[in-house]
Write an enzyme that holds these catalytic residues in place. Structure first.
Site, PDB file in Angstrom:
ATOM      1  N   ALA A  31       0.998  -1.246   0.182  1.00  0.00           N
ATOM      2  CA  ALA A  31       0.476   0.273   0.042  1.00  0.00           C
ATOM      3  C   ALA A  31       0.892   1.033   0.755  1.00  0.00           C
ATOM      4  CB  ALA A  31      -1.034  -0.112   1.200  1.00  0.00           C
ATOM      5  N   HIS A  50      -9.586  -2.869   2.701  1.00  0.00           N
ATOM      6  CA  HIS A  50      -9.072  -3.763   0.943  1.00  0.00           C
ATOM      7  C   HIS A  50      -8.582  -4.996   1.785  1.00  0.00           C
ATOM      8  CE1 HIS A  50      -8.892  -1.523  -2.877  1.00  0.00           C
ATOM      9  NE2 HIS A  50      -8.883  -0.207  -1.623  1.00  0.00           N
ATOM     10  N   GLU A  62       2.952  -1.404   4.236  1.00  0.00           N
ATOM     11  CA  GLU A  62       2.664   0.473   3.875  1.00  0.00           C
ATOM     12  C   GLU A  62       4.002   1.485   3.934  1.00  0.00           C
ATOM     13  OE1 GLU A  62      -0.257   2.138   6.499  1.00  0.00           O
ATOM     14  OE2 GLU A  62      -0.536   0.254   6.982  1.00  0.00           O
TER      15      GLU A  62
END
Length: 175
Positions: A31, A50, A62
């Site tokens: 992400a 998600h 992330e």
């Protein structure tokens, strides 16, 4: 296999990308946006939404350093989404109000690193992006910079992919 999945907002592109990796026990989901530190509840909500639609064995990373995340992954990778990546890089480098050429130079360097990671990664990689021609982009300067940069990023990443899938209303067209 390298696949770039593009489409408009809420087109079903993330669902399609997830389906391309269905059946894999482990997938690294990258992400690429602001690292979750509690300072952006909208981002945290997006990532959580998600995650809820993906298999539980898939790990989420992330980071803004997309090239390193792809290189470090063992197994298939799902990148969702290049639009948030462009925004995060522009924000981190404080490029929103910079000359357009400076923003392009930074993105060109980042795209080159991602392309190299894609070439070197020995498993599947599926990347999700917004097709800038199908989204509402504000007509002010920052909107134009974003649109132009994301269009260039999409083209640069597509060149390193085996396939491009356009998703419209949940329907997929393989280009």
């Amino acid at each position: 296999m390298r696949v770039l999945v593009t489409g408009g907002v809420r087109s079903g592109k993330s669902r399609h990308a997830t389906g391309l990796l269905e059946g894999r026990d482990r997938v690294t989901v990258v992400a690429p946006g602001p690292v979750a530190d509690g300072s952006d509840p909208d981002w945290d909500h997006r990532v959580a939404r998600h995650r809820a639609h993906r298999p539980t064995g898939w790990d989420t990373v992330e980071t803004v350093d997309l090239a390193s995340a792809i290189a470090a992954a063992a197994g298939p990778v799902l990148v969702d989404c290049l639009g948030t990546w462009v925004t995060a890089i522009l924000e981190r480098a404080e490029l929103w109000d910079s000359p357009v050429d400076a923003a392009h130079d930074v993105m060109d360097q980042n795209v080159a690193a991602v392309r190299e990671s894609l070439r070197e990664h020995d498993d599947e990689v599926v990347l999700v992006t917004n097709e800038v021609g199908y989204g509402v982009v504000p007509s002010h300067r920052s909107g134009g910079v974003f649109r132009d940069l994301l269009g260039a990023v999409n083209q640069g990443v597509a060149e390193a992919c085996d396939e491009v899938h356009l998703v419209v209303c949940g329907r997929v067209l393989r280009l």
